[in-house]
Design an enzyme around this catalytic site. Structure first.
Site, PDB file in Angstrom:
ATOM      1  CG  ASP A  33      -0.826  -7.617   5.926  1.00 36.98           C
ATOM      2  OD1 ASP A  33      -2.068  -7.666   5.771  1.00 36.98           O
ATOM      3  OD2 ASP A  33      -0.276  -6.881   6.779  1.00 36.98           O
ATOM      4  CG  ASP A  41      -2.338  -8.277   9.928  1.00 38.51           C
ATOM      5  OD1 ASP A  41      -3.054  -8.204   8.918  1.00 38.51           O
ATOM      6  OD2 ASP A  41      -1.640  -7.327  10.358  1.00 38.51           O
ATOM      7  CG  HIS A  89       2.404  -2.082  -4.738  1.00 42.61           C
ATOM      8  ND1 HIS A  89       1.593  -2.401  -3.676  1.00 42.61           N
ATOM      9  CD2 HIS A  89       2.031  -0.829  -5.113  1.00 42.61           C
ATOM     10  CE1 HIS A  89       0.758  -1.406  -3.420  1.00 42.61           C
ATOM     11  NE2 HIS A  89       1.007  -0.434  -4.280  1.00 42.61           N
TER      12      HIS A  89
END
Length: 262
Positions: free
Chosen positions: A176, A133, A146
């Site tokens: 992610d 992560d 974004h």
């Protein structure tokens, strides 16, 4: 349009049948016209004519046009079939891969892991699962937009892919989060080395439109059969180890060390 019976009685109607012109054989022939044309050619061949050579030449020309039309229809059918197969392959790839990074997606990762677990020979093969992560990704996404976040994910994926062996599976699970599956793990040190490598390649600075960014991963490691023997449980335990690594900001944590890390 003349019937077969008419063609038998009046073979001269062969010239008026709906065959494509000789210079444009790819014009195509309606399916309902095929029987009529073939019957008319047969009738013409059976005709008692004083000029048999003329009849033969006329029928030969008609058959050549029919042959050309058949070749065209066969080529068209082959092209359509190839297009259908290509479309099916693209659809399968889209269903199995992440549209942003091109990595296999969560469903494909689960299927590969399920298959690998089912194929474990005698239960002896050790399998490692690493769950990654990106720390601080949400802040980068919210601050810079974004498009910058998507570019960052693409760069991270491009770095992760060559960092593993050909037989390993690297996937984007969503957002992610990424996961890596290693079959045939020799020892714990192999997983230690890979976790360190993945941490280093992701943590290297990134430049996007003159904007320099740094993102670091938190990595959780789970091992089959020590920690779990099913795909779902392996991922859950690797995920739990990842959250422990994130809390401690220590890079990576093995699931079986969770108690010691608190």
């Amino acid at each position: 349009m003349p019937s077969t019976e008419t063609a038998m009685r009046h073979p001269q109607t062969l010239a008026t049948l709906p065959m494509p012109p000789s210079d444009t054989p790819n014009a195509g022939i309606a399916p309902e016209d095929w029987d009529l044309m073939l019957d008319a050619v047969t009738a013409r061949l059976r005709t008692h004519s004083t000029s048999q050579q003329a009849v033969m030449l006329e029928c030969a020309a008609a058959l050549e046009q029919l042959h050309a039309a058949l070749r065209h229809e066969r080529a068209k059918a082959s092209a359509e079939l190839a297009g259908i197969r290509d479309g099916e392959q693209r659809a399968r790839r889209i269903a199995r891969h992440d549209g942003l990074t091109g990595l296999p997606n969560r469903n494909d990762f689960h299927q590969q892991l399920d298959r690998l677990l089912a194929e474990r020979s005698g239960g002896c093969q050790t399998i490692g699962v690493l769950y990654l992560d990106l720390d601080g990704f949400k802040h980068i996404n919210d601050t810079h937009g974004h498009p910058t976040g998507d570019t960052l994910l693409q760069i991270v994926a491009a770095r992760l892919r060559p960092a593993v062996r050909a037989e390993d599976a690297m996937s984007r699970l969503g957002g992610d989060e990424f996961a890596c599956m290693l079959p045939g793990v020799r020892d714990r040190e192999q997983l230690n080395r890979l976790a360190r490598t993945l941490f280093q390649v992701v943590s290297a600075p990134v430049v996007i439109d003159q904007l320099q960014l740094t993102v670091r991963p938190s990595i959780g490691v789970a091992i089959c059969p020590d920690d779990a023997a099913t795909a779902e449980l392996l991922l859950r335990r690797a995920d739990a180890a990842m959250y422990s690594a994130k809390r401690q900001q220590c890079g990576y944590v093995f699931f079986d060390r969770l108690d010691a890390s608190h």
